[in-house]
Scaffold this motif. Structure first.
Motif, PDB file in Angstrom:
ATOM      1  N   LEU A 138      -0.376   3.065  -1.570  1.00  0.00           N
ATOM      2  CA  LEU A 138      -0.316   2.917  -2.951  1.00  0.00           C
ATOM      3  C   LEU A 138      -0.602   1.379  -3.470  1.00  0.00           C
ATOM      4  CD1 LEU A 138       3.041   5.258  -3.311  1.00  0.00           C
ATOM      5  CD2 LEU A 138       0.600   5.691  -4.043  1.00  0.00           C
ATOM      6  N   VAL A 139      -0.111   0.385  -2.751  1.00  0.00           N
ATOM      7  CA  VAL A 139      -0.341  -0.962  -3.383  1.00  0.00           C
ATOM      8  C   VAL A 139      -1.692  -1.149  -3.277  1.00  0.00           C
ATOM      9  CG1 VAL A 139      -0.088  -3.455  -2.819  1.00  0.00           C
ATOM     10  CG2 VAL A 139       1.851  -1.698  -2.869  1.00  0.00           C
ATOM     11  N   GLY A 140      -2.712  -0.737  -2.449  1.00  0.00           N
ATOM     12  CA  GLY A 140      -4.240  -0.916  -2.224  1.00  0.00           C
ATOM     13  C   GLY A 140      -4.890  -0.432  -3.627  1.00  0.00           C
ATOM     14  N   VAL A 141      -4.374   1.062  -3.924  1.00  0.00           N
ATOM     15  CA  VAL A 141      -4.735   1.705  -5.129  1.00  0.00           C
ATOM     16  C   VAL A 141      -4.279   0.735  -6.301  1.00  0.00           C
ATOM     17  CG1 VAL A 141      -4.759   3.707  -6.479  1.00  0.00           C
ATOM     18  CG2 VAL A 141      -4.705   3.930  -3.997  1.00  0.00           C
ATOM     19  N   GLU A 142      -3.207   0.370  -6.430  1.00  0.00           N
ATOM     20  CA  GLU A 142      -2.800  -0.263  -7.604  1.00  0.00           C
ATOM     21  C   GLU A 142      -3.637  -1.418  -7.810  1.00  0.00           C
ATOM     22  OE1 GLU A 142       0.113  -0.074  -9.294  1.00  0.00           O
ATOM     23  OE2 GLU A 142      -0.042  -1.639 -10.588  1.00  0.00           O
ATOM     24  N   PHE A 199       2.430   1.417 -10.691  1.00  0.00           N
ATOM     25  CA  PHE A 199       3.828   0.787 -10.921  1.00  0.00           C
ATOM     26  C   PHE A 199       4.091  -0.169 -11.750  1.00  0.00           C
ATOM     27  CE2 PHE A 199       2.593   1.207  -6.278  1.00  0.00           C
ATOM     28  CZ  PHE A 199       3.463   2.094  -5.706  1.00  0.00           C
ATOM     29  N   GLY A 200       2.830  -0.791 -12.154  1.00  0.00           N
ATOM     30  CA  GLY A 200       3.323  -2.107 -12.831  1.00  0.00           C
ATOM     31  C   GLY A 200       3.224  -3.322 -12.007  1.00  0.00           C
ATOM     32  N   ALA A 201       2.851  -4.499 -12.395  1.00  0.00           N
ATOM     33  CA  ALA A 201       2.725  -5.602 -11.787  1.00  0.00           C
ATOM     34  C   ALA A 201       4.129  -5.927 -10.851  1.00  0.00           C
ATOM     35  CB  ALA A 201       2.366  -6.865 -12.596  1.00  0.00           C
ATOM     36  N   VAL A 229       4.345  -5.652  -6.607  1.00  0.00           N
ATOM     37  CA  VAL A 229       4.904  -6.900  -5.562  1.00  0.00           C
ATOM     38  C   VAL A 229       5.901  -6.179  -4.759  1.00  0.00           C
ATOM     39  CG1 VAL A 229       6.139  -8.085  -6.929  1.00  0.00           C
ATOM     40  CG2 VAL A 229       4.565  -9.225  -5.301  1.00  0.00           C
ATOM     41  N   ARG A 230       6.716  -5.758  -5.198  1.00  0.00           N
ATOM     42  CA  ARG A 230       8.198  -5.251  -4.519  1.00  0.00           C
ATOM     43  C   ARG A 230       7.793  -4.147  -3.494  1.00  0.00           C
ATOM     44  NH1 ARG A 230      11.885  -3.259  -8.077  1.00  0.00           N
ATOM     45  NH2 ARG A 230      13.312  -2.973  -6.204  1.00  0.00           N
ATOM     46  N   VAL A 231       6.807  -3.107  -3.905  1.00  0.00           N
ATOM     47  CA  VAL A 231       6.416  -2.120  -3.069  1.00  0.00           C
ATOM     48  C   VAL A 231       5.645  -2.736  -1.757  1.00  0.00           C
ATOM     49  CG1 VAL A 231       5.009  -0.131  -2.816  1.00  0.00           C
ATOM     50  CG2 VAL A 231       6.609  -0.435  -4.762  1.00  0.00           C
ATOM     51  N   PHE A 232       4.726  -3.848  -2.120  1.00  0.00           N
ATOM     52  CA  PHE A 232       4.013  -4.373  -1.211  1.00  0.00           C
ATOM     53  C   PHE A 232       4.880  -5.055   0.036  1.00  0.00           C
ATOM     54  CE2 PHE A 232       2.143  -8.167   0.672  1.00  0.00           C
ATOM     55  CZ  PHE A 232       1.411  -7.869   1.425  1.00  0.00           C
ATOM     56  N   THR A 233       6.101  -5.759  -0.550  1.00  0.00           N
ATOM     57  CA  THR A 233       7.226  -6.228   0.442  1.00  0.00           C
ATOM     58  C   THR A 233       7.918  -5.198   1.257  1.00  0.00           C
ATOM     59  OG1 THR A 233       9.153  -6.381  -0.996  1.00  0.00           O
ATOM     60  CG2 THR A 233       7.575  -8.249  -1.153  1.00  0.00           C
ATOM     61  N   LEU A 234       8.010  -4.255   0.682  1.00  0.00           N
ATOM     62  CA  LEU A 234       8.489  -2.813   1.426  1.00  0.00           C
ATOM     63  C   LEU A 234       7.518  -2.515   2.685  1.00  0.00           C
ATOM     64  CD1 LEU A 234      10.386   0.180   0.056  1.00  0.00           C
ATOM     65  CD2 LEU A 234       8.538   0.393   1.562  1.00  0.00           C
ATOM     66  N   HIS A 235       6.356  -2.479   2.149  1.00  0.00           N
ATOM     67  CA  HIS A 235       5.326  -1.880   2.963  1.00  0.00           C
ATOM     68  C   HIS A 235       5.157  -2.877   4.343  1.00  0.00           C
ATOM     69  CE1 HIS A 235       1.222  -1.730   4.908  1.00  0.00           C
ATOM     70  NE2 HIS A 235       0.930  -2.862   4.170  1.00  0.00           N
ATOM     71  N   SER A 236       5.640  -4.241   3.902  1.00  0.00           N
ATOM     72  CA  SER A 236       5.156  -5.051   5.355  1.00  0.00           C
ATOM     73  C   SER A 236       6.307  -5.302   6.174  1.00  0.00           C
ATOM     74  CB  SER A 236       4.890  -6.263   4.823  1.00  0.00           C
ATOM     75  OG  SER A 236       5.444  -6.995   3.696  1.00  0.00           O
ATOM     76  N   GLN A 278     -10.287 -13.706  -2.462  1.00  0.00           N
ATOM     77  CA  GLN A 278      -9.256 -12.907  -2.825  1.00  0.00           C
ATOM     78  C   GLN A 278      -7.884 -13.356  -2.232  1.00  0.00           C
ATOM     79  OE1 GLN A 278      -8.875  -8.639  -2.086  1.00  0.00           O
ATOM     80  NE2 GLN A 278      -7.397  -8.461  -3.781  1.00  0.00           N
ATOM     81  N   ALA A 279      -6.899 -13.735  -3.079  1.00  0.00           N
ATOM     82  CA  ALA A 279      -5.711 -14.444  -2.493  1.00  0.00           C
ATOM     83  C   ALA A 279      -5.005 -12.999  -1.829  1.00  0.00           C
ATOM     84  CB  ALA A 279      -4.942 -14.769  -3.594  1.00  0.00           C
ATOM     85  N   ARG A 280      -4.046 -13.472  -0.867  1.00  0.00           N
ATOM     86  CA  ARG A 280      -3.422 -12.624  -0.133  1.00  0.00           C
ATOM     87  C   ARG A 280      -2.729 -11.304  -0.687  1.00  0.00           C
ATOM     88  NH1 ARG A 280      -1.603 -15.860   3.999  1.00  0.00           N
ATOM     89  NH2 ARG A 280       0.259 -16.278   2.353  1.00  0.00           N
ATOM     90  N   PHE A 281      -1.936 -11.746  -1.684  1.00  0.00           N
ATOM     91  CA  PHE A 281      -1.522 -10.647  -2.709  1.00  0.00           C
ATOM     92  C   PHE A 281      -1.623 -11.079  -3.950  1.00  0.00           C
ATOM     93  CE2 PHE A 281       0.139  -6.562  -3.537  1.00  0.00           C
ATOM     94  CZ  PHE A 281       0.671  -6.700  -4.480  1.00  0.00           C
ATOM     95  N   VAL A 282      -1.897 -10.498  -4.877  1.00  0.00           N
ATOM     96  CA  VAL A 282      -2.217 -10.697  -6.195  1.00  0.00           C
ATOM     97  C   VAL A 282      -1.131  -9.621  -7.012  1.00  0.00           C
ATOM     98  CG1 VAL A 282      -3.164 -11.349  -8.317  1.00  0.00           C
ATOM     99  CG2 VAL A 282      -4.131 -11.945  -6.206  1.00  0.00           C
ATOM    100  N   ALA A 283      -0.055 -10.003  -7.452  1.00  0.00           N
ATOM    101  CA  ALA A 283       0.745  -9.135  -8.116  1.00  0.00           C
ATOM    102  C   ALA A 283       0.264  -8.491  -9.307  1.00  0.00           C
ATOM    103  CB  ALA A 283       2.019  -9.613  -8.565  1.00  0.00           C
ATOM    104  N   GLY A 284       0.084  -7.363  -9.462  1.00  0.00           N
ATOM    105  CA  GLY A 284      -0.695  -6.739 -10.611  1.00  0.00           C
ATOM    106  C   GLY A 284      -2.137  -6.739 -10.518  1.00  0.00           C
TER     107      GLY A 284
END
Lengths: 202, 546
Positions: free
Chosen positions: B60-64, B74-76, B80-87, B443-449
């Motif tokens: 889902l984060v990838g699609v986001e 989700f929104g920005a 980012v919170r879902v990404f932390t859940l994933h990892s 591309q930075a490691r994770f860019v919120a939003g």
């Protein structure tokens, strides 16, 4: 010269028991190492922050801090003395001297309680609130964890003391006590690092 | 006559009396069990469920991230919170407990022990892990977790993660102690099977690294709850955690996976493992290079973070050296397969796929440490983590398929497991390669939003790469679902027999599933492959093992 009857007796004798696996000792060693890493990681963090502050030309501890050498030094001396008494426990048990073993258990627990007392006194004397500064938070966290380790060591020793009192631990099977003593030694070693990093270097 | 009948009458009376300690059944048998096989299976089953949740979150984060301005899920802030859940769920609730569960069930059998060293501690570890993991995930629903806005829920998340880590440490101590102290007579440490050995070396490094993670979380928790809130609170909490997903710490997670492959390859090659002792040394080196507690984002007095070790000598040296043990092991497995008569069973196929993924992930570390490439902090590192962690999961699934007769008393459906795990491996490649390319163009490691900017290249290209990566993760999740189905649909009919693969190590001498106490008798152990010795005694006497 062995007779045929002697040989028959030996051939039907049960095999000797396998060497006793030192399960509790090895498990305690691994747990001690992990517990030590928790405190040492925080000490490393403390040392790094302190170095950053001092290299910026500032003093590490806030002005209102009343950091005296005495509580920390007394805590160190107390724990060093306890190293002797825990060795006394093992020595007494190895010689099946339960009276001395229990006496040594008692003295060690007393020294542990004295350490906790002097550390709490040191906190009161320091005069910093945990919410007041990063320094205070780190000092209370690190020394608090050492107090927790000492408390765990006292509990471990107390359980072993009861087992010795019940006759489960003897000169031949003192592994539980050796495991508790190992944890105690690791705790003292960890406190030695904390003592140097916090009390001595300030 | 009277004399002989009196005891018989007493025996009948005793048998009629209610048993004072009737074994529990149903839920009580599971909850109160100290049986390592039961605990191991519980760890494996629940960690796979958590992994599934982690995979869905990652997809889902990838699609986001794909065209984030127009198609937000989700929104920005939430992304980012879902990404932390994933990892965090992927590692602490998925990969590590999956390996520990397999080890808890299999290691006692491999070393000829009746049970693990501390069965009740292992059981306590499982239940603590399960409850804490549930609390940890539920804090996300309360606006907690890293980047959460409810400070109480964020603090609860930190506390729950500490409890998860403590549980993992306890379970690890139980497994490592089992190998160190409960080996059968004749099994010196150098004759230990490679999976058991990998748990000793990998587990020992876990025992040094995980407490550091717990300490950092404890500091963050105390700072948020009782301190001056100087370390950044929720917004920097993830910095205290994320270093375990980077090299070199990431690599130590994969060490047991290498051990699993090392036990599967010789069985399916029908040949003794070439240079067993060299393989043990290589596993030890792989584990020692993975001690990465020094390579974390350090706290600074202003609440920020710094990582002076990045681009430093030790980091670069270890980034390169870490590849060598894995390369050496791959070489030994190639030698073993080349010297034998390989049969392409499902566990071997999965083991080879996982070995490839782990190797690619660790080899990618060389790119990260080359300063000129400027890959540190980009999605190149995310790709590395995906390859290593999914490779480890595939290896663990290879282990589950291999040891299924001992775990479940049944074989798993071959085609379903093979298809599912192959999809997982291919999905990992499809997920990782686009991320690596995106990382190489900045591309930075994770860019919120979504993607704000990239150092070079076209933003739309990067977005497309992100979408392909998300599809890859989706395929991985699909594969995991198939494997989950295979676990539920174990083969029907008669049992698989005690030794369906013609194994080399002790676990294959006992029944499937093993009885309580595991072994009635043990064979003489004169090498690392006692069953291979027994089966091919005349031929093996001329073989070189070292």
């Amino acid at each position: 010269m062995a007779t045929a009857t002697d040989l028959e007796i030996f051939s039907t004798a049960p095999p000797p028991p396998p060497a006793r696996p030192r399960v509790l000792l090895i498990g305690s060693a691994l747990a001690s190492g992990s517990a030590a890493m928790v405190v040492l990681a925080l000490v490393a963090q403390y040392a790094r922050l302190r170095s950053d502050v001092i290299s910026g030309g500032n003093t590490w501890l806030p002005e209102e801090a009343n950091a005296q050498l005495t509580p920390g030094n007394m805590g160190m001396v107390t724990l060093v003395m306890s190293m002797v008494t825990v060795a006394w426990i093992v020595h007494a048990l190895r010689h099946d001297d339960r009276t001395h073993a229990l006496l040594a258990f008692g003295v060690t627990l007393l020294l542990g309680a004295a350490f906790i007392n002097v550390t709490v006194f040191g906190w009161q004397q320091l005069g910093l609130g945990a919410a007041g500064s990063t320094q205070a938070l780190l000092i209370y966290t690190i020394t608090g964890l050492v107090v927790a380790m000492v408390g765990a060591g006292m509990l471990f020793l107390a359980v072993m003391a009861f087992r010795a009192l019940g006759g489960q631990l003897t000169g031949r099977s003192a592994e539980g006590v050796v495991a508790a003593v190992l944890f105690w030694y690791v705790t003292v070693a960890v406190y030695a690092v904390v003592w140097y990093a916090i009390t001595i270097t300030k | 006559m009277t004399v002989t009948e009196a005891p018989r009458a007493a025996a009948v009376e005793a048998a009629a009396a209610p048993s004072p300690s009737a074994p529990p059944t149903g839920l009580a048998a599971v909850v109160g069990s100290g049986d390592p096989r039961t605990i191991g299976k519980l760890f494996v089953g629940t960690s796979l469920l958590f992994l599934l949740a982690s995979g869905v979150a990652g997809t889902l984060v990838g699609v986001e991230q794909y065209q984030s301005d127009s198609s937000q899920i989700f929104g920005a802030d939430t992304a980012v919170r879902v990404f932390t859940l994933h990892s965090t769920a992927g590692l602490f609730l998925g990969v590590l407990p999956l390996l520990l569960g397999l080890a808890t069930a299999v290691v006692p059998l491999q070393v000829g022990a009746a049970t693990v060293a501390f069965p009740r501690a292992s059981a306590a570890a499982y239940w603590t892990w399960l409850v804490s993991g549930g609390v940890m995930l539920s804090t996300y629903a309360l606006d907690g977790g890293p980047f959460g806005s409810d400070s109480d829920a964020v603090a609860l998340y930190a506390l729950a993660l500490i409890a998860v880590i403590v549980a993992l440490i306890v379970a690890t101590i139980s497994v490592v102690t089992t190998v160190l102290t409960l080996r059968a007579p004749g099994m010196s440490l150098r004759r230990a099977p490679l999976f058991s050995w990998s748990m000793v070396v990998g587990g020992s490094v876990w025992l040094l690294v995980l407490p550091v993670q717990a300490a950092m979380l404890l500091l963050a928790f105390l700072d948020m709850r009782y301190g001056p809130n100087a370390f950044g609170g929720a917004s920097l909490l993830y910095d205290r955690i994320a270093w375990v997903f980077w090299q070199p710490t990431l690599y130590v997670v994969a060490v047991p996976a290498l051990g699993i492959i090392g036990d599967i390859v010789p069985v399916f090659a029908r040949r003794r493992h070439q240079r067993h002792k060299a393989a043990m040394v290589l596993l030890g080196l792989a584990a020692s290079f993975g001690f990465g507690a020094w390579a974390q984002v350090g706290v600074t007095m202003d609440g920020g973070g710094s990582a002076p070790w990045v681009d430093g000598g030790p980091w670069q040296v270890i980034g390169v050296l870490a590849v060598l043990p894995v390369l050496g092991l791959l070489g030994l497995w190639t030698l073993t397969l080349g010297a034998g008569r390989p049969k392409l069973g499902t566990p071997l196929v999965l083991a080879m796929l996982s070995g490839l993924l782990v190797f690619l992930g660790i080899a990618g570390g060389i790119g990260t440490v080359i300063v000129a490439l400027d890959l540190d902090g980009t999605t190149w590192m995310t790709a590395q983590a995906l390859l290593v962690l999914i490779g480890t999961v595939v290896a663990a699934l290879a282990g589950v398929a291999f040891w299924a007769p001992k775990l479940y008393g049944k074989l798993l459906p071959d085609s379903l497991v093979r298809l599912g795990a192959t999809l997982m491996a291919l999905g990992a490649l499809v997920a990782a390669v686009p991320l690596a390319i995106a990382g190489s163009i900045g591309q930075a490691r994770f860019v919120a939003g979504g993607i704000d900017s990239v150092a070079s290249g076209d933003v739309s290209t990067v977005e497309t790469l992100d979408l392909v990566s998300a599809i890859g993760l989706g395929v991985t999740v699909l594969g995991a679902l198939l494997v989950g189905g295979a676990l539920l649909a174990r083969r029907r009919g008669d049992g698989p027999g005690d030794d369906p693969w013609e194994g080399h190590t002790l676990e294959w001498t006992t029944s499937s599933p093993p009885p309580i106490g595991n072994f009635a008798t043990l064979p003489a152990i004169t090498s690392e492959a006692p069953l291979y010795d027994a089966r091919y005694a005349p031929a093996s006497s001329t073989e070189s093992t070292d």
